[in-house]
Design a protein around this motif. Structure first.
Motif, PDB file in Angstrom:
ATOM      1  N   TYR A 121       0.900  -1.291   0.106  1.00 26.09           N
ATOM      2  CA  TYR A 121       0.058   0.068  -0.050  1.00 26.09           C
ATOM      3  C   TYR A 121       0.680   1.286  -0.147  1.00 26.09           C
ATOM      4  O   TYR A 121       0.476   2.119  -0.658  1.00 26.09           O
ATOM      5  CB  TYR A 121      -0.770  -0.019   1.395  1.00 26.09           C
ATOM      6  CG  TYR A 121      -1.597  -1.193   1.255  1.00 26.09           C
ATOM      7  CD1 TYR A 121      -2.360  -2.050   0.374  1.00 26.09           C
ATOM      8  CD2 TYR A 121      -1.740  -1.891   2.619  1.00 26.09           C
ATOM      9  CE1 TYR A 121      -2.635  -3.154   0.649  1.00 26.09           C
ATOM     10  CE2 TYR A 121      -2.321  -3.108   2.887  1.00 26.09           C
ATOM     11  CZ  TYR A 121      -2.837  -3.689   1.769  1.00 26.09           C
ATOM     12  OH  TYR A 121      -3.555  -5.068   2.002  1.00 26.09           O
ATOM     13  N   PHE A 122       2.039   1.125   0.774  1.00 23.90           N
ATOM     14  CA  PHE A 122       3.016   2.261   0.844  1.00 23.90           C
ATOM     15  C   PHE A 122       3.245   2.575  -0.634  1.00 23.90           C
ATOM     16  O   PHE A 122       3.322   3.859  -1.041  1.00 23.90           O
ATOM     17  CB  PHE A 122       4.073   1.865   1.914  1.00 23.90           C
ATOM     18  CG  PHE A 122       5.360   2.950   1.546  1.00 23.90           C
ATOM     19  CD1 PHE A 122       5.052   3.989   2.013  1.00 23.90           C
ATOM     20  CD2 PHE A 122       6.355   2.765   0.843  1.00 23.90           C
ATOM     21  CE1 PHE A 122       6.162   5.128   2.058  1.00 23.90           C
ATOM     22  CE2 PHE A 122       7.296   3.551   0.739  1.00 23.90           C
ATOM     23  CZ  PHE A 122       7.337   4.808   1.391  1.00 23.90           C
ATOM     24  N   ALA A 123       3.716   1.505  -1.365  1.00 21.93           N
ATOM     25  CA  ALA A 123       4.134   1.681  -2.632  1.00 21.93           C
ATOM     26  C   ALA A 123       3.274   2.391  -3.481  1.00 21.93           C
ATOM     27  O   ALA A 123       3.688   3.516  -4.337  1.00 21.93           O
ATOM     28  CB  ALA A 123       4.708   0.551  -3.391  1.00 21.93           C
ATOM     29  N   PHE A 124       1.877   1.998  -3.471  1.00 20.71           N
ATOM     30  CA  PHE A 124       1.149   2.913  -4.418  1.00 20.71           C
ATOM     31  C   PHE A 124       0.651   4.127  -3.765  1.00 20.71           C
ATOM     32  O   PHE A 124       0.608   5.308  -4.648  1.00 20.71           O
ATOM     33  CB  PHE A 124      -0.354   2.091  -4.281  1.00 20.71           C
ATOM     34  CG  PHE A 124      -0.487   0.873  -5.147  1.00 20.71           C
ATOM     35  CD1 PHE A 124      -0.682   1.045  -6.479  1.00 20.71           C
ATOM     36  CD2 PHE A 124       0.119  -0.397  -4.768  1.00 20.71           C
ATOM     37  CE1 PHE A 124      -0.674   0.066  -7.527  1.00 20.71           C
ATOM     38  CE2 PHE A 124       0.120  -1.621  -5.828  1.00 20.71           C
ATOM     39  CZ  PHE A 124      -0.139  -1.450  -7.023  1.00 20.71           C
ATOM     40  N   VAL A 125       0.835   4.493  -2.585  1.00 21.45           N
ATOM     41  CA  VAL A 125       0.511   5.785  -1.893  1.00 21.45           C
ATOM     42  C   VAL A 125       1.921   6.617  -2.367  1.00 21.45           C
ATOM     43  O   VAL A 125       1.585   7.741  -2.770  1.00 21.45           O
ATOM     44  CB  VAL A 125       0.407   5.731  -0.330  1.00 21.45           C
ATOM     45  CG1 VAL A 125       0.474   7.266   0.202  1.00 21.45           C
ATOM     46  CG2 VAL A 125      -0.777   5.137  -0.016  1.00 21.45           C
ATOM     47  N   LEU A 126       3.083   6.215  -2.296  1.00 18.60           N
ATOM     48  CA  LEU A 126       4.160   6.819  -2.788  1.00 18.60           C
ATOM     49  C   LEU A 126       4.228   7.163  -4.288  1.00 18.60           C
ATOM     50  O   LEU A 126       4.629   8.342  -4.467  1.00 18.60           O
ATOM     51  CB  LEU A 126       5.410   5.693  -2.612  1.00 18.60           C
ATOM     52  CG  LEU A 126       6.635   6.461  -2.856  1.00 18.60           C
ATOM     53  CD1 LEU A 126       6.985   7.608  -1.985  1.00 18.60           C
ATOM     54  CD2 LEU A 126       7.886   5.385  -3.010  1.00 18.60           C
ATOM     55  N   VAL A 127       3.552   6.419  -5.064  1.00 18.07           N
ATOM     56  CA  VAL A 127       3.610   6.679  -6.433  1.00 18.07           C
ATOM     57  C   VAL A 127       2.589   7.779  -6.589  1.00 18.07           C
ATOM     58  O   VAL A 127       3.097   8.907  -7.331  1.00 18.07           O
ATOM     59  CB  VAL A 127       2.951   5.487  -7.474  1.00 18.07           C
ATOM     60  CG1 VAL A 127       2.742   6.070  -8.689  1.00 18.07           C
ATOM     61  CG2 VAL A 127       3.993   4.358  -7.424  1.00 18.07           C
ATOM     62  N   GLY A 128       1.478   7.748  -6.017  1.00 14.41           N
ATOM     63  CA  GLY A 128       0.438   8.855  -6.277  1.00 14.41           C
ATOM     64  C   GLY A 128       1.299  10.182  -5.573  1.00 14.41           C
ATOM     65  O   GLY A 128       1.120  11.238  -6.064  1.00 14.41           O
ATOM     66  N   LEU A 129       1.670   9.982  -4.379  1.00 13.93           N
ATOM     67  CA  LEU A 129       2.399  11.310  -3.766  1.00 13.93           C
ATOM     68  C   LEU A 129       3.397  12.046  -4.466  1.00 13.93           C
ATOM     69  O   LEU A 129       3.482  13.140  -4.527  1.00 13.93           O
ATOM     70  CB  LEU A 129       2.929  10.719  -2.210  1.00 13.93           C
ATOM     71  CG  LEU A 129       2.986  11.769  -1.378  1.00 13.93           C
ATOM     72  CD1 LEU A 129       1.738  12.370  -0.927  1.00 13.93           C
ATOM     73  CD2 LEU A 129       3.826  10.872  -0.102  1.00 13.93           C
ATOM     74  N   THR A 130       4.473  11.072  -4.994  1.00 13.70           N
ATOM     75  CA  THR A 130       5.275  11.724  -5.885  1.00 13.70           C
ATOM     76  C   THR A 130       4.914  12.437  -6.947  1.00 13.70           C
ATOM     77  O   THR A 130       5.289  13.252  -7.387  1.00 13.70           O
ATOM     78  CB  THR A 130       6.407  10.342  -6.168  1.00 13.70           C
ATOM     79  OG1 THR A 130       6.454   9.725  -5.126  1.00 13.70           O
ATOM     80  CG2 THR A 130       7.780  10.890  -7.008  1.00 13.70           C
ATOM     81  N   TRP A 131       3.914  11.638  -7.578  1.00 14.18           N
ATOM     82  CA  TRP A 131       3.506  12.326  -8.950  1.00 14.18           C
ATOM     83  C   TRP A 131       2.707  13.501  -8.261  1.00 14.18           C
ATOM     84  O   TRP A 131       3.024  14.719  -9.167  1.00 14.18           O
ATOM     85  CB  TRP A 131       2.246  11.578  -9.445  1.00 14.18           C
ATOM     86  CG  TRP A 131       1.489  12.063 -10.484  1.00 14.18           C
ATOM     87  CD1 TRP A 131       2.200  11.909 -11.985  1.00 14.18           C
ATOM     88  CD2 TRP A 131       0.514  12.754 -10.824  1.00 14.18           C
ATOM     89  NE1 TRP A 131       1.539  12.575 -12.707  1.00 14.18           N
ATOM     90  CE2 TRP A 131       0.403  13.415 -12.127  1.00 14.18           C
ATOM     91  CE3 TRP A 131      -0.372  13.496  -9.864  1.00 14.18           C
ATOM     92  CZ2 TRP A 131      -0.708  14.107 -12.504  1.00 14.18           C
ATOM     93  CZ3 TRP A 131      -1.338  14.259 -10.291  1.00 14.18           C
ATOM     94  CH2 TRP A 131      -1.396  14.628 -11.485  1.00 14.18           C
ATOM     95  N   TRP A 132       2.208  13.745  -7.470  1.00 12.86           N
ATOM     96  CA  TRP A 132       1.349  14.788  -6.848  1.00 12.86           C
ATOM     97  C   TRP A 132       2.525  16.098  -6.603  1.00 12.86           C
ATOM     98  O   TRP A 132       2.369  17.232  -6.763  1.00 12.86           O
ATOM     99  CB  TRP A 132       0.603  14.636  -5.646  1.00 12.86           C
ATOM    100  CG  TRP A 132       0.173  15.872  -5.103  1.00 12.86           C
ATOM    101  CD1 TRP A 132      -1.059  16.578  -5.525  1.00 12.86           C
ATOM    102  CD2 TRP A 132       0.258  16.363  -3.909  1.00 12.86           C
ATOM    103  NE1 TRP A 132      -1.406  17.690  -4.669  1.00 12.86           N
ATOM    104  CE2 TRP A 132      -0.622  17.638  -3.575  1.00 12.86           C
ATOM    105  CE3 TRP A 132       1.596  16.341  -3.076  1.00 12.86           C
ATOM    106  CZ2 TRP A 132      -0.199  18.283  -2.320  1.00 12.86           C
ATOM    107  CZ3 TRP A 132       1.720  17.115  -1.879  1.00 12.86           C
ATOM    108  CH2 TRP A 132       0.605  18.305  -1.594  1.00 12.86           C
ATOM    109  N   TRP A 133       3.615  15.500  -5.965  1.00 13.57           N
ATOM    110  CA  TRP A 133       4.636  16.211  -5.416  1.00 13.57           C
ATOM    111  C   TRP A 133       5.493  17.064  -6.716  1.00 13.57           C
ATOM    112  O   TRP A 133       5.490  18.277  -7.075  1.00 13.57           O
ATOM    113  CB  TRP A 133       5.547  15.450  -4.848  1.00 13.57           C
ATOM    114  CG  TRP A 133       6.530  16.255  -4.132  1.00 13.57           C
ATOM    115  CD1 TRP A 133       8.014  16.653  -4.638  1.00 13.57           C
ATOM    116  CD2 TRP A 133       6.757  17.242  -2.672  1.00 13.57           C
ATOM    117  NE1 TRP A 133       8.692  17.583  -3.991  1.00 13.57           N
ATOM    118  CE2 TRP A 133       7.770  17.830  -2.855  1.00 13.57           C
ATOM    119  CE3 TRP A 133       5.670  17.332  -1.988  1.00 13.57           C
ATOM    120  CZ2 TRP A 133       8.363  18.669  -1.785  1.00 13.57           C
ATOM    121  CZ3 TRP A 133       6.262  18.226  -0.873  1.00 13.57           C
ATOM    122  CH2 TRP A 133       7.175  18.918  -0.891  1.00 13.57           C
ATOM    123  N   ILE A 134       5.703  16.370  -7.811  1.00 20.13           N
ATOM    124  CA  ILE A 134       6.265  16.831  -8.823  1.00 20.13           C
ATOM    125  C   ILE A 134       5.437  17.598  -9.853  1.00 20.13           C
ATOM    126  O   ILE A 134       5.988  18.665 -10.205  1.00 20.13           O
ATOM    127  CB  ILE A 134       6.951  15.665  -9.956  1.00 20.13           C
ATOM    128  CG1 ILE A 134       7.874  14.713  -9.171  1.00 20.13           C
ATOM    129  CG2 ILE A 134       7.445  16.059 -11.117  1.00 20.13           C
ATOM    130  CD1 ILE A 134       8.279  13.424  -9.894  1.00 20.13           C
TER     131      ILE A 134
END
Lengths: 351, 329, 487
Positions: free
Chosen positions: B146-159
């Motif tokens: 779940y962390f990986a999926f959240v991270l992907v979304g979060l990183t996308w949002w951040w960038i």
């Protein structure tokens, strides 16, 4: 001479010292005294005649690949695909050794030539992907490395599988006449020594005395200026890669025809990557390559004995060499550090 | 195959792709800042080993992950220092670090091979995991997934959706502009190289503590290189990168499935599939081949297709920056 | 806002780009800053906008001393600069580029930012598509975006560096209208760095003229072009008499040649170069001269039209092929493009001369290099690495590397950075080549050199080539007008 001048002269030794200190620390961490550890390492490399011969036998393909890499680096190319080129050379030689029959001299020459052609071809593919497809040679090379390894595994477990069943370890041993003549009971062949010395001489001569070598040098230093002076970048890049691939392929041939006697699963075993380190530690100069390669070869062979003696993992040798390369890479140029006063390095001056 | 089997295959693809997704996020932000961290393969091995041992010794997987993140960040900081401050060749330093990480992992981890250790506990998300098909595929795993999926979304949002993300993109694309708008380019590059390295470290530990339990020599060998390729494949976007990681997992699973269908073809031949895929995609990205293909499409789709197919690397990727020289002429 | 620049000095190595400049700007006015190549206008503006720190001198805003450490600093004080190639991020959407560098909440509310941007744009009189990617926009649109962005951040002083190069006539008119409104209605200060006389006349209230790093005059408009030109360009000494080597034979013919580098469009050009002729190209740097030279060398592809050299259509020939056919090109960067750092002089001759066989006959090239060292009076050994040579000797080496057989010689800044005697000497060598029948095209930042050395002269302005004048009949005045866009 002033103290400062002495320091400057001795500076190249600093990375060696640094690497020794770091590895000593690791030895202590595992409760082994550095003297004992490095003693075992030296013993392992040079303790007996057989061990020296083994170091020399390992040195051969490593030096061949490194000599080729000097040419690629001169042209400014990162031929990380050298590993795959070694593998394809080995595969090509194995093909002849398994499938063809001819008088020994003819067979050996054919094996060598076909290995060089296969290595050159594999490298040429990377080069063409770079010049035509815009794929950086590091990624093209990596992909082809893996494809070469997978191809080997396919051959071993498929068409070239030994009749007694799928051990997945290697092919049947090649007939005696297909193998390099060996020195005594070692894995070293006078033939491969001669080939290696020939390759070193060829690289030295190409880089020192030929138009092609000079063109590559210009291309590696400043592609724009080289182009304006009349160097055709694409052609020379492809040729430089193919030359490197040919020597790597030759190294692969040596691996199957004298180090082993058959095609094995990990036939190169990382020699290509090691060769990249060798060239970096040799400061990209071919005259230093045989000595640095010998040092690597000794350290790595020695650390295998180290493992037997002290139960310490043999990767210690790899750590020693790669730390050394890292330190040379980062701090080899004392001017850049600014610790000796005088002029600071150019790169720092404009920061 | 029946439905249950398909679901099992898909679920395992998601699981297998998890560490790659994390590593891809890390390398993506590093490269977005203009630095190539080639050392992924070594960093992952080292942190997989450290993470495993730290987990074993402390009895806590989470401390294991923390240790792995620290070692990943530390390794990346060597690269950052030598390329930003000393201006050394990023490829050379990264390559040496790759090998060093591999050797170090083998040496330091030698007494901990093939022994049982801590592992992340399975935890299906209540309710969601009971949704037919989707539930077992996505929501019946453990927190790392779940962390990986959240991270992907979060990183996308951040960038793409935050102000620091805009600065990050300017550093990789046109640092002169970032500098003119008040961004400290060097500091930003340090930051994202180290944070990216820490994420790669977490990815390494995700193998040894979760997806491929335990430690042995060369435990994750080759996967770092694959992550590097996926970053390019994903066009420097975390979401596309995640799709790339899933696709990579799928192509491996596909190889297994195909093997069952065509037993006469060796399984190793299918293993080449991801690599062939990788080089094909890189060619599409790097050359004008995709542009030529686009011209075949109906005219009104062309511009949209162009945006989907043509991804460009950050323009200043791998190039040193110094504020003083950028203002001249 | 009221701004004074007091005694600004800025040196780059030995070059005094700004040598004690004092200027004053008052609110509500549009200023022109005029000057030829190397006058120091761009440097001065970069000092004002925080890109360069002055070596000496102060910036005074509303009677308070200020110093800036970065462009962001200057913008916070209300000073914004729009570069010829606007500083934006090509891969971003318009709205993202608009938000980049702003303070405020972590998350970007794109919807809100889009609204803000469109609203702000319309108050200035522009229309923007906030979702468009920057790299799909024209240069003019990108300038508009920068203008909007700087204004929205509260800039009270706007510097525009050559804003009309590469934009359409409509965009220019739109830009000028809004600039006039900004100065007149909102009391902003506008500084227009330009070389186009008619635009300066049309738009500005006051003009400062710089020459060789100093201010040589301030003029309140309206003023005649004549007066501006005579301030910008020193009256040059009369051209020395020299024999003409021009022959009947045509070396190169350009037919409706059109070029583009994505920024400016050049052409369509029609031109004939005769054997023995020296053609000088004048104009502000980046106006298209270099593009033309590189197209002739085969380094830039023609968009359309033909390049005919020695009666053969060579439009499709690449650089290397043209080189074999007798085209020689000398680039302006010495160690960047031209020479290879780390290689010796002999190595360079080995590369540049025709090659025979596989092995380098060292003695032969050694001898050839020593001959050339003598002939071109290079201070250095055949074994010297090129970076060990002084700038002047590097220049001589580049010249010596041009093949003797070349029929068409293309030169960028042939004597930049050289002392008078070396420059004179280099031209004697080039005239010798012309006497032997080669055609020469060159450009230079130095107008004296162009007048003194050319047989004929053309000027470039914003990608357009002027009429061609003969050097011994033209005047500084005429050239000044041509460079100023009065083609």
């Amino acid at each position: 001479m002033t103290g400062r001048a002495w320091l400057r002269r001795l500076w190249p030794l600093a990375p060696v010292l640094g690497a020794l200190v770091i590895t000593s620390g690791l030895l202590l961490l595992f409760g082994v005294s550095p003297f004992e550890g490095f003693g075992a390492l030296l013993q392992g490399a040079f303790g007996t005649e057989a061990k020296v011969l083994s170091v020399a036998a390992f040195w051969v393909p490593l030096t061949l690949a490194a000599a080729g890499l000097v040419v690629a680096f001169t042209a400014g190319l990162w031929n990380i695909g050298v590993e795959g080129q070694i593998v394809m050379g080995a595969v090509a030689s194995s093909w002849l050794a398994l499938r063809f029959d001819a008088p020994r001299p003819i067979l050996l020459v054919a094996e060598i030539l076909v290995a060089m052609a296969a290595g050159a071809l594999w490298a040429g593919v990377v080069a063409i992907f770079k010049t035509r497809g815009g794929v950086h040679e590091i990624f093209g090379g990596l992909a082809l490395n893996n494809i070469a390894i997978i191809f080997t595994n396919y051959l071993i477990s498929g068409p070239w599988q030994p009749p007694e069943g799928g051990t997945f370890r290697g092919t049947v041993p090649f007939p005696e006449k297909a193998l390099f003549p060996l020195l005594g009971v070692s894995r070293l062949s006078p033939l491969s020594i001669a080939l290696t010395l020939g390759a070193l001489a060829a690289v030295y001569f190409i880089l020192r005395g030929t138009y092609w070598g000079l063109k590559l040098d210009a291309l590696g230093r400043n592609p724009k200026s080289a182009f304006l002076l009349g160097v055709s970048s694409e052609r020379e890049m492809i040729l430089a890669m193919m030359f490197c691939g040919a020597l790597a392929g030759l190294g692969g041939s040596v691996r199957v025809l004298s180090w082993f006697d058959s095609l094995r699963q990990s036939i190169s075993g990382g020699i290509g990557f090691l060769a990249l380190l060798v060239v970096m530690l040799a400061l990209f100069r071919v005259v230093l390559v045989p000595f640095v390669a010998f040092f690597f070869s000794a350290v790595l062979s020695g650390s295998i004995s180290l493992q037997l003696r002290t139960q310490l993992h043999s990767s210690l040798g790899g750590i020693l060499t790669s730390v050394m390369v890292l330190l040379v890479l980062l701090f080899g140029d004392y001017r850049q550090l600014g610790i000796f006063g005088s002029r600071g390095g150019k790169a720092l001056a404009d920061e | 195959m029946n439905e249950v089997e398909w679901v099992r295959v898909l679920s395992s693809i998601v699981l297998q792709a998890t560490p790659l997704m994390i590593a891809v996020c890390g390398e993506t932000i590093t490269e977005r800042a203009g630095i190539v961290n080639l050392s992924l393969d070594g960093t992952m091995l080292l942190s997989a080993m450290i993470g495993f041992i730290a987990g074993l010794l402390t009895g806590s997987v989470w401390l294991g992950f923390l240790a792995a993140a620290l070692i990943g960040g530390l390794f990346a900081s060597i690269l950052a220092f030598s390329t930003i401050r000393l201006r050394k060749d990023q490829f050379a330093v990264g390559f040496v670090l790759t090998l060093l990480g591999e050797e170090l992992s083998a040496f330091l981890g030698q007494n901990y091979t093939r022994i049982p250790g801590e592992s992340v506990r399975h935890w299906g998300i209540p309710i969601l995991k009971d949704i037919p098909v989707i539930g077992p595929i996505f929501f019946d795993h453990d927190p790392v997934v779940y962390f990986a999926f959240v991270l992907v979304g979060l990183t996308w949002w951040w960038i793409f959706r935050t102000k620091p993300g805009l600065k990050l993109r300017s550093a990789g694309d046109r640092p002169e502009t970032g500098f003119a708008r008040g961004v400290n380019i060097q500091r930003l590059r340090y930051l994202y190289t180290i944070v990216g390295g820490a994420l790669v470290g977490i990815a390494g530990a995700a193998y040894s503590l979760d997806i491929k339990l335990g430690w042995s020599e060369g435990h994750t060998r080759g996967l770092g290189w694959i992550a590097l390729a996926i970053v390019i494949f994903g066009g420097w976007s975390p979401i596309r990168g995640a799709l790339g990681a899933l696709l990579f997992g799928a192509s491996k699973a596909l190889a297994t499935v195909l093997q069952r269908r065509f037993p006469e073809v060796s399984v190793v031949a299918f293993n080449a599939l991801p690599w062939v895929l990788m080089i094909t995609v890189l060619t599409l990205v790097g050359s004008d081949v995709s542009e030529r293909l686009i011209l075949f499409a109906p005219r009104r789709f062309q511009s949209r297709l162009r945006h989907i197919l043509r991804v460009r690397p950050p323009a200043a990727l791998g190039k040193p920056f110094s504020p003083s020289s950028s203002g001249e002429s | 806002m009221h701004i004074q620049l007091q005694n600004i000095h800025k040196h780059f190595g030995d070059v005094k780009a700004n040598d004690g400049i004092t200027l004053e700007f008052e609110p509500g006015k549009i200023y022109g800053v005029l000057g030829e190549n190397g006058a120091g206008k761009t440097t001065l503006m970069k000092v004002l906008s925080g890109y360069h720190k002055p070596d000496h001198g102060t910036i005074v805003i509303d009677w308070t001393d200020r110093s800036f450490f970065s462009p962001a600093d200057a913008l916070a004080a209300g000073i914004g600069m729009i570069y010829q190639d606007p500083l934006d991020v090509p891969s971003m959407r318009t709205v993202e580029n608009y938000v980049l560098g702003r303070s405020g909440a972590l998350a970007v509310d794109l919807g809100k930012a889009e609204e803000e941007l469109t609203a702000f744009a319309s108050t200035v009189g522009f229309e923007v598509n906030p979702r468009a990617y920057i790299d799909t926009l024209s240069l003019g649109e990108r300038q508009q975006l920068e203008l909007i962005r700087l204004l929205s951040l509260g800039a009270d002083l706007l510097i525009l560096d050559e804003p009309t190069t590469g934009i359409s006539a409509d965009q220019k008119e739109q830009l000028f209208n809004s600039l006039q409104k900004l100065a007149g209605k909102d009391g902003k200060i506008i500084i227009l760095v330009s070389h186009k006389l008619s635009e300066v006349q049309e738009l500005c209230d006051e003009v400062y003229v710089l020459r060789r790093g100093r201010k040589v005059g301030g003029v309140t408009l309206p003023a005649t072009k004549q007066s501006l030109v005579s301030l910008m360009f020193e009256e040059l000494p009369k051209r020395t008499e020299r024999a003409s080597y021009i022959r009947e034979h045509t070396i190169m013919q350009l037919q409706d040649l059109q070029l583009s580098d994505g920024r400016i469009l050049v052409g369509p050009l029609n031109l004939e170069l005769h054997a023995g002729e020296v053609l000088g190209l004048a104009g502000l740097e980046g106006s298209g001269q270099q593009l033309l030279l590189r197209a002739c060398a085969g380094l830039v592809e023609a968009e359309s039209g033909k390049i005919i050299i020695e009666e053969r259509d060579m439009t499709r020939f690449g650089y290397h092929k043209r080189r074999e056919e007798g085209v020689a090109y000398m680039p302006s960067g010495r160690l960047e493009e031209g020479l290879v750092e780390g290689l010796s002089l002999t190595d360079h001759f080995v590369l540049a001369e025709p090659q025979h066989g596989f092995v380098i006959q060292r003695e032969r090239y050694q001898q050839l290099t020593e001959e050339r060292i003598d002939e071109y009076q290079i201070v250095g050994q055949s074994t010297s690495r090129v970076e060990e040579l002084s700038g002047g000797n590097q220049q001589r080496a580049l010249l010596a590397l041009l093949r003797k057989s070349a029929r068409l010689i293309l030169l960028e800044h042939p004597t930049r950075g050289l002392d008078v005697r070396s420059a004179e000497w280099i031209w004697q060598v080039l005239f010798q080549r012309a006497a032997e029948g080669a055609g020469i095209i060159f450009f230079s930042a130095d107008l004296d050199e162009i007048i003194e050395r050319s047989d004929r002269i053309a000027a470039f302005s914003g990608g357009q080539m002027s009429r061609i004048v003969t050097a011994d009949q033209t005047t500084t005045d005429e050239l000044g007008h041509m460079i100023g866009g009065e083609l």
